[in-house]
Design a protein around this motif. Structure first.
Motif, PDB file in Angstrom:
ATOM      1  N   GLY A 104      -0.011   7.171  -6.087  1.00 39.96           N
ATOM      2  CA  GLY A 104      -0.928   7.978  -5.313  1.00 39.96           C
ATOM      3  C   GLY A 104      -0.413   9.378  -5.026  1.00 39.96           C
ATOM      4  N   ILE A 105       0.872   9.502  -4.822  1.00 37.88           N
ATOM      5  CA  ILE A 105       1.439  10.789  -4.432  1.00 37.88           C
ATOM      6  C   ILE A 105       1.290  11.800  -5.558  1.00 37.88           C
ATOM      7  CG2 ILE A 105       3.793  10.231  -5.168  1.00 37.88           C
ATOM      8  CD1 ILE A 105       4.763  11.697  -2.625  1.00 37.88           C
ATOM      9  N   ARG A 119       0.839  -1.188   0.000  1.00 35.38           N
ATOM     10  CA  ARG A 119       0.000   0.000   0.000  1.00 35.38           C
ATOM     11  C   ARG A 119       0.881   1.246   0.000  1.00 35.38           C
ATOM     12  NH1 ARG A 119      -4.142   0.304   4.759  1.00 35.38           N
ATOM     13  NH2 ARG A 119      -4.540   2.363   3.869  1.00 35.38           N
ATOM     14  N   GLN A 120       1.895   1.242   0.826  1.00 35.68           N
ATOM     15  CA  GLN A 120       2.769   2.399   0.910  1.00 35.68           C
ATOM     16  C   GLN A 120       3.514   2.589  -0.409  1.00 35.68           C
ATOM     17  OE1 GLN A 120       2.850   4.419   3.616  1.00 35.68           O
ATOM     18  NE2 GLN A 120       4.342   5.778   2.682  1.00 35.68           N
ATOM     19  N   GLU A 179      -3.206  12.062  -3.399  1.00 30.69           N
ATOM     20  CA  GLU A 179      -3.934  11.262  -2.426  1.00 30.69           C
ATOM     21  C   GLU A 179      -3.333  11.419  -1.031  1.00 30.69           C
ATOM     22  OE1 GLU A 179      -4.964   7.645  -5.508  1.00 30.69           O
ATOM     23  OE2 GLU A 179      -3.883   7.243  -3.645  1.00 30.69           O
ATOM     24  N   TYR A 239       1.404   4.122  -2.944  1.00 30.30           N
ATOM     25  CA  TYR A 239       1.270   5.558  -2.699  1.00 30.30           C
ATOM     26  C   TYR A 239       2.432   6.310  -3.337  1.00 30.30           C
ATOM     27  CZ  TYR A 239       1.446  10.041  -0.341  1.00 30.30           C
ATOM     28  OH  TYR A 239       1.534  11.385  -0.090  1.00 30.30           O
ATOM     29  N   TYR A 240       3.660   5.835  -3.079  1.00 36.99           N
ATOM     30  CA  TYR A 240       4.828   6.544  -3.601  1.00 36.99           C
ATOM     31  C   TYR A 240       4.894   6.490  -5.125  1.00 36.99           C
ATOM     32  CZ  TYR A 240       6.811   7.126   1.064  1.00 36.99           C
ATOM     33  OH  TYR A 240       7.039   7.475   2.359  1.00 36.99           O
ATOM     34  N   HIS A 264      -1.799  10.223   2.620  1.00 35.24           N
ATOM     35  CA  HIS A 264      -0.921   9.117   3.005  1.00 35.24           C
ATOM     36  C   HIS A 264      -1.770   7.941   3.480  1.00 35.24           C
ATOM     37  CE1 HIS A 264       2.122  12.269   3.068  1.00 35.24           C
ATOM     38  NE2 HIS A 264       3.029  11.300   3.084  1.00 35.24           N
ATOM     39  N   PRO A 265      -1.390   6.729   3.173  1.00 29.75           N
ATOM     40  CA  PRO A 265      -2.197   5.586   3.607  1.00 29.75           C
ATOM     41  C   PRO A 265      -2.207   5.410   5.126  1.00 29.75           C
ATOM     42  CG  PRO A 265      -0.260   4.865   2.344  1.00 29.75           C
ATOM     43  CD  PRO A 265      -0.254   6.336   2.335  1.00 29.75           C
TER      44      PRO A 265
END
Lengths: 908, 490
Positions: free
Chosen positions: A800-801, A792-793, A805, A796-797, A807-808
């Protein structure tokens, strides 16, 4: 001519001593009653034990001095006398050396070969060896004993026995009658009287009248005069003796050997005074200076009568110990001399630091051990007796005073002999190469001398000295090995095989015949005319002369020409060979401002360790390195396309790792790749984020302030950060000083050590804090769901970033790190940091526990590991700093770590 | 959530900085005391004021010039008159062999060069800092206007002195007066370099080569420093620092010039050399030779003076003076010296019963904690003495009707008797005397000073051509201190 100058100098020295002694003595007479001489009056006895006044014969030192001193003990404990005779054996196939000493080991500089029993051709027989070298032979050993232990005089004259024959001037073997010539006993007078008559002795030896040599030493003192040849005996001066027929000790001026006595054979130990000294360059009559350029003199170099480069700046004395009035015998003393007892040496129990029990002085005088103390640099093949029992620098000097300016004192003392820095340069010329593959018009080899521009003997030639090469040398006492300065002398010569397949160097007489034709050896020097075939092959410009440039075997034609001449003499398989010999440099010590203090001399890309030495401007063949028993010649011999030969040290082969100089290319390449790659990566990621942000509608993310980091956490983080960054900065200067100002090196090392200690203390305290307060769990990733959370992280990087979005994972004071962060820090704090600390500690600890470091491969392994970890740390910092910009605003992360309060995004 | 606390991040940063800086500074501290810059101790002198427009002439006599100087420099003359440059004698000294205190100086005592000035003032006073000696001592000394300002302050190129201390006849006094400035080596050297009657005759370490010295002649006066005499011989109110061994008995260290005025603290980086400081004077190692360029007189035989038909030659024989010998670039004689004399010949003292008579004898011995080994120039002479009375005689030489005119010794001594107070018996002879002159100029830097090998000679290593510089036994040592150790003071 040089010899007589030197001898007259010696005579003046001794005369001066006698005169000064007489003046002082007579002054003392005026003040106090005359004191008796310490040495009692003795009867001078001849070989039969009869007083010379009765027999009129030559004096026998063994019988005379042996009346009180144990002659058999002395002669059997004296390597100056033995010279390798006790080890003399038949040469093994492939080696032509019969011993490791002056008698038996072939010296390519003097060239003549001591022929062994069974050899077909005679070069140097024992009597001729004595005539050629006898000036520097003290007697006894090979001078009066045969190779099988019998006295020489017991050998029958035999033209086929190399011990009892000689090569006549027309190259024929003739028998030698030892009974007629006599032999030389160990000559006590040579070293123990103030004015030994070296010229008369040398003349007697050179003429083959060995039995006269010892008595000739006494000529000129008013004790004896030549009777006109052995048949007529000697004229002893009755008036010089007492009524009882004894000679007063003072008449002989018996003494401890003075520097002048040692200099008679070893050469160039100059007396003090105002006369400017002159150095006989590359002159084998002064062997110590010729082979190394060492000059033992207390006078200032700039006051010498030598045409030195930069003379005005050479303010120091040639040798500081000579200036401070040390004598040769202060260090090179008899091993059982109670005045120089080395109670700190040897097999003593560990509870004793010093053992004062020594031989009583009377016993010592009866049995003085003439195996003198020698240092580790002594030519290890001069004797089988162990060396390295001489007092070394640290017996008198305390090296820890270096700590005022030198970091890592113990490391330096372990890796370097004192001489490396305290003899940084030689200021007198030394022999570089002898090329016996050719002969000059005066039947000499082509000689080159290093350290002088132009002809060595010419006073107008500029003497610029040379920098010695550093070779690793083992110290017998401590067992450690350190770099020490050496001169390397290269020699090239022709070798042939005899009928039994044994290899021998070509005899000088054969070489001369090959080059000049037979019968030429009778002509005086300088008048040799080259044989026609030689001239044709060597004279490339056809001017009838062979210049220095032509006189070298640099083409196959020249080689074949000489080979053909040698084959024509009946010699088999002639070929060229060569050897490179190291000569140790231990004298000529400097102090204070003249010592090597510049870190950049070694800790730099251009380093003394790798400097090497030019060996020959032309090498006809690649020679082999002839190591001493305790010196490592681990470097490479490099021959360039024009034939020039060079010695190139490879420090890594001696397990030497020098910071700033040694480097492993691929380690730095990997590290740089990682660092630059990460830099490029984060720059790209950041650029994409910026572009994505520009495209998005801007609205401020709602945040609320949270006390995220307490005071201690912020303090230890910034201390850690500043320490690591500065360690990296100082580290790169230490690793590559050539990229920066090399003068900064010592300060950088000190700063690096200070920070390292701070880092370790800081890390240790922080570890304790985290363990004691159970905050450690904040760093531990939860095993369950770890992979899923990491994905998930990562998502994000990676995407998502860019979309803006949130931060998870919410950042809370007790759970500040996302799973990837936890993993990263886990690796950094548990793998990389301990590795870096450990390697750093071992680098520093190598000076105290070299055995632990050696277990792990030594500095050549640990150094590069430290460097690699440092590159990874640098890489981590790039990534770490970048990732702090992923907060609500780019600088929020850093601001939070400074103030402790972070604006955290409101999570739904 | 915790309430946000105020962060004191500057304090944290400061603590981190200190944690790094303090150990680093400690480890890289300079471990050797920095060598104090000796040049910083040089005296600061007043700025030069050009007198060309201040001084108005004309001047007919030297006294007129002095009067003009005193118009502004009111105390200058009285200050000068308090000094030994004016009185030519020391303060009264109590000496063990005389009941009354005595004064010592060129005004009343003798040496073994030109012997004495009494009766010879016409010539000798050319080196006195005053005029008017033709009036006699009492009158001359009493008059403040007799102080000669120009000899020390005028440009020596335009001023010189002649008979009786008066200005030379061709001197332009106005030009000289206008040229005044602080004294240079040329002013001092005009007298001190030519003492004894010629260039370099007397001192050995002071001669005309010091007008334009190279650094290798004297490291202070040559090279880049170009120090003037007054940089070491610091002068306040015309009282010049420094006393001559020849003309004093006991010297107060506060009145004596010394190396330590500027060279303070740890002066050598070599510990071993510093250990020598307790028994060896600076001058011993830093002045390896006397009379490096110009020769100096080492022997003067007055008994040969007056020979007829013998040709005069500056370096070997002069009819008025006798026979002499010179030497140059030679090593000094070394004696223990604590700064004083233990004996100074006072006029009327008996000559020595055997051996030479000491004109002065430096005090000190190996047992004296204040004494150091010091270099001296030794001057021997044969000079006249009274055979009956047994004392040295001071003849009238340059004075009117003196020996230099008549070549008659008896007449010179008879003429001198009322002047010196020494009765002359009518019988004279010549006796040997010796005088010691301290060597303190022609200093060498560390690159040319003596080093271990020059004095120590263990193992008889010196060659025969070099005599031993230090006679250890004569100095009182049992042998070379390298082997025997240094002196042990109680």
């Amino acid at each position: 001519m040089k010899t007589s100058n030197r001898n007259s100098l010696m005579r003046w020295n001794s005369l001066g001593l006698l005169l000064a002694g007489a003046v002082v003595w007579s002054a003392a007479q005026a003040a106090t009653p005359a004191l008796q001489a310490m040495h009692p009056s003795v009867a001078l006895l001849d070989e039969q034990g009869v007083n010379v006044l009765k027999s009129g014969q030559a004096v026998s030192t063994l019988k005379t001095c042996g009346q009180c001193h144990d002659a058999s003990y002395i002669t059997s404990h004296a390597f100056h006398a033995d010279l390798g005779l006790s080890q003399f054996g038949t040469a093994a196939k492939g080696s032509w050396n019969a011993s490791n000493g002056f008698f038996g080991r072939w010296d390519p500089l003097r060239y003549r070969y001591l022929t062994l029993a069974g050899d077909e051709l005679l070069d140097l027989s024992t009597p001729e060896w004595l005539m050629a070298n006898g000036k520097r032979v003290v007697g006894g050993g090979p001078a009066n004993t045969a190779r099988n232990g019998q006295p020489l005089q017991a050998l029958a004259p035999n033209a086929n026995d190399p011990e009892a024959s000689m090569l006549s001037t027309d190259g024929k073997r003739v028998a030698w009658d030892w009974k007629a010539s006599g032999t030389m006993e160990m000559n006590c007078f040579l070293c123990h009287i103030a004015k030994p008559n070296l010229a008369a002795r040398a003349e007697a030896i050179g003429a083959g009248r060995f039995g006269d040599a010892n008595t000739a030493t006494l000529l000129g003192l008013g004790i004896v005069e030549s009777g006109g040849g052995k048949a007529k005996g000697w004229n002893w001066n009755r008036a010089a003796f007492t009524a009882d027929g004894l000679l007063e000790g003072r008449k002989l001026a018996l003494q401890d050997p003075s520097n002048a006595n040692c200099a008679a054979c070893h050469g160039e130990a100059h007396p003090g005074g105002s006369t400017p000294i002159q150095v006989s360059a590359c002159d084998l009559d002064q062997p110590q200076t010729a082979t190394t350029g060492q000059v033992v003199s207390g006078l200032r170099i700039k006051l010498s009568g030598v045409n030195l480069a930069n003379k005005e700046s050479l303010n120091r004395s040639w040798d500081v110990h000579a200036e401070r009035q040390l004598q040769c015998t202060d260090c090179h003393h008899a091993r059982n001399n109670p005045a120089h007892a080395r109670g700190d040496l040897g097999n003593r129990p560990s509870h004793l630091r010093y053992d004062p029990r020594t031989v009583d002085i009377a016993e010592y005088l009866q049995k003085p051990d003439h195996d003198l103390a020698r240092g580790p640099g002594a030519r290890s093949h001069a004797s089988a007796v162990p060396q390295g029992d001489m007092r070394r620098c640290d017996t008198c000097h305390d090296a820890s005073t270096h700590a005022t300016w030198l970091p890592y004192v113990a490391t330096h003392m372990a890796a370097l002999a004192c001489e490396t820095c305290h003899i940084p340069q030689q200021h007198a010329p030394a022999i570089q190469a002898y090329d016996w593959t050719v002969l000059t018009a005066d039947a000499q080899p082509a000689k080159t001398c290093r350290g002088v521009q132009g002809e060595p003997g010419n006073v107008k030639s500029l003497v610029d000295g040379y920098v010695p090469v550093l070779l690793a040398r083992g110290e017998a006492q401590s067992g450690s090995s350190g770099l020490a300065p050496y001169n390397l002398i290269t020699s090239f010569y022709w070798v042939v095989d005899d009928a039994q397949g044994r290899t021998r160097p070509v005899r000088l007489v054969d070489l001369q015949t090959a080059f000049f034709g037979s019968g030429d050896s009778k002509k005086p020097i300088g008048q040799h005319a080259y044989a026609a075939e030689i001239l044709v092959a060597f004279d490339t410009d056809k001017d009838g002369h062979l210049s220095a440039a032509e006189l070298r075997v640099d083409t196959p034609q020249k080689q074949e020409a000489v080979k053909a001449r040698l084959l024509g003499l009946g010699l088999k398989n002639p070929r060229m060979d060569g050897q490179v010999q190291p000569y140790a440099i231990n004298h000529g010590v400097a102090r204070g401002a003249h010592v090597l203090r510049d870190c950049a001399a070694c800790h730099n890309k251009q380093s003394r360790m790798q400097e090497g030495m030019a060996l020959a401007s032309f090498a006809p063949v690649l020679p082999h390195l002839e190591p001493g028993a305790n010196v490592s010649t681990s470097g490479d011999l490099v021959r360039s396309s024009d034939g020039a030969l060079r010695y190139q040290p490879v420090p890594a082969r001696d397990a030497l790792y020098v910071f700033g100089s040694s480097r492993i290319g691929w380690v730095d390449a990997i590290g740089l790749l990682a660092f630059l790659g990460t830099l490029v990566g984060v720059s790209g990621h950041g650029l994409l984020r910026y572009l994505a942000w520009r495209k998005r509608p801007h609205h401020a993310e709602p945040t609320h302030p949270v006390q995220m980091y307490d005071a201690y956490r912020r303090f230890w983080h910034w201390l850690q950060a500043i320490s690591i960054v500065t360690l990296l900065a100082t580290g790169i200067v230490i690793h590559r000083p050539d990229w920066f100002d090399a003068d900064a090196f010592p300060a950088m090392v000190t700063l690096h050590n200070v920070l390292a200690v701070l880092l370790v203390v800081n890390a240790a305290l922080s570890l304790f804090y985290h363990l004691a307060t159970e905050r450690m769990r904040e760093y531990l990733p939860r095993p369950q769901g770890f992979i899923h959370d990491s994905m998930r992280q990562s998502a994000y990087y990676l995407s998502g970033i860019f979309k803006g979005e949130p931060h998870p994972f919410e950042k809370r004071p007790d759970d500040r790190m996302n799973p990837i962060q936890k993993l990263t820090y886990f690796g950094i704090l548990n793998v990389l940091l301990p590795l870096q600390i450990a390697t750093g500690a071992l680098i520093w600890g190598a000076q105290y526990r070299p055995d632990w470091v050696a277990l792990l491969g030594g500095l050549p392994v640990i150094g590069p590991l430290h460097a690699l970890a440092a590159w990874f740390f640098a890489t981590f910092i790039v990534g770490h700093v970048y990732l702090t910009t992923t907060g609500p605003t780019p600088l929020e992360g850093i601001r939070a770590m400074v103030t402790g309060v972070e604006e955290v995004e409101d999570h739904v | 959530m915790n309430k946000p606390k105020h962060s004191n991040w500057p304090l944290g940063l400061a603590v981190i900085a200190l944690l790094i800086a303090v150990p680093f500074a400690y480890l890289t501290r300079p471990t050797q005391a920095p060598k104090l810059q000796a040049a910083s101790a040089l005296p600061v002198k007043a700025a030069h004021v050009d007198h060309h427009d201040i001084v108005k002439g004309p001047f007919k006599t030297g006294q007129e010039v002095t009067r003009a100087c005193l118009a502004c420099h009111k105390d200058a003359a009285t200050d000068v008159m308090k000094t030994s440059h004016w009185t030519w004698e020391s303060k009264p000294a109590v000496v063990g062999w005389r009941k009354e205190p005595v004064t010592i100086g060129k005004i009343n005592q003798i040496n073994n060069f030109c012997i004495g000035t009494q009766g010879n003032e016409n010539k000798c006073m050319a080196c006195h800092v005053g005029f008017g000696w033709e009036e006699g001592r009492a009158k001359q000394q009493a008059n403040a206007e007799n102080v000669d300002c120009l000899v020390c302050h005028a440009d020596p190129g335009v001023y010189s002195k002649a008979l009786w201390g008066n200005p030379g006849p061709k001197v332009d006094l106005l030009a000289a007066a206008r040229s005044v400035r602080a004294s240079t080596r040329e002013n001092c050297g005009k007298c001190h370099f030519d003492g004894g009657g010629g260039n370099g005759v007397k001192h050995g370490d002071l001669d005309e080569s010091l007008y334009f010295p190279s650094r290798s002649l004297d490291v202070h006066m040559g090279g880049k420093y170009n120090l003037q005499c007054s940089d070491c011989h610091v002068t306040r109110k015309h009282q010049i620092l420094g006393r001559m061994v020849a003309d004093n008995f006991h010297i107060d260290p506060a009145e004596q010039a010394s190396c330590e005025q500027c060279h303070k603290g740890v002066v050598h980086s070599d510990e071993r050399i510093n250990k020598h400081l307790s028994s060896v004077a600076c001058q011993t190692c830093h002045i390896p030779a006397i009379a490096r360029e110009e020769p100096t007189k080492v022997n003067w035989d007055w008994s040969k003076a007056g020979q007829k038909g013998r040709e005069d030659d500056h370096y070997t024989y002069l009819k008025i003076k006798g026979e002499f010998s010179y030497a140059s670039d030679f090593a000094p004689t070394y004696l223990w010296f604590n700064g004083n004399n233990e004996y100074r010949y006072i006029l009327g003292d008996p000559i020595a019963q055997s051996g030479p008579t000491y004109i002065n004898k430096p005090a000190g011995s190996i047992a004296d904690p204040k004494a150091r080994i010091f270099p001296f120039k030794v001057h021997t002479a044969k000079q006249p003495y009274d055979k009956v009375n047994g004392y040295l005689l001071q003849p009238v030489t340059a004075g009117k009707g003196g020996f230099w005119t008549t070549f008659d010794w008896n007449k010179s001594f008879e003429m001198a008797a009322p002047i010196t107070g020494l009765t002359y018996s009518g019988q004279y002879g010549f006796t040997e005397t010796v005088m010691y002159w301290a060597t303190t100029h022609m200093v060498q830097g560390s690159d040319a000073a003596l080093h271990c090998d020059d004095c120590h000679n263990v193992g008889g290593s010196k060659d025969s051509e070099s005599p031993l510089r230090m006679d250890w036994k004569a100095l009182g040592y049992p042998g070379d201190p390298v082997q025997w150790g240094g002196r042990r003071l109680k």
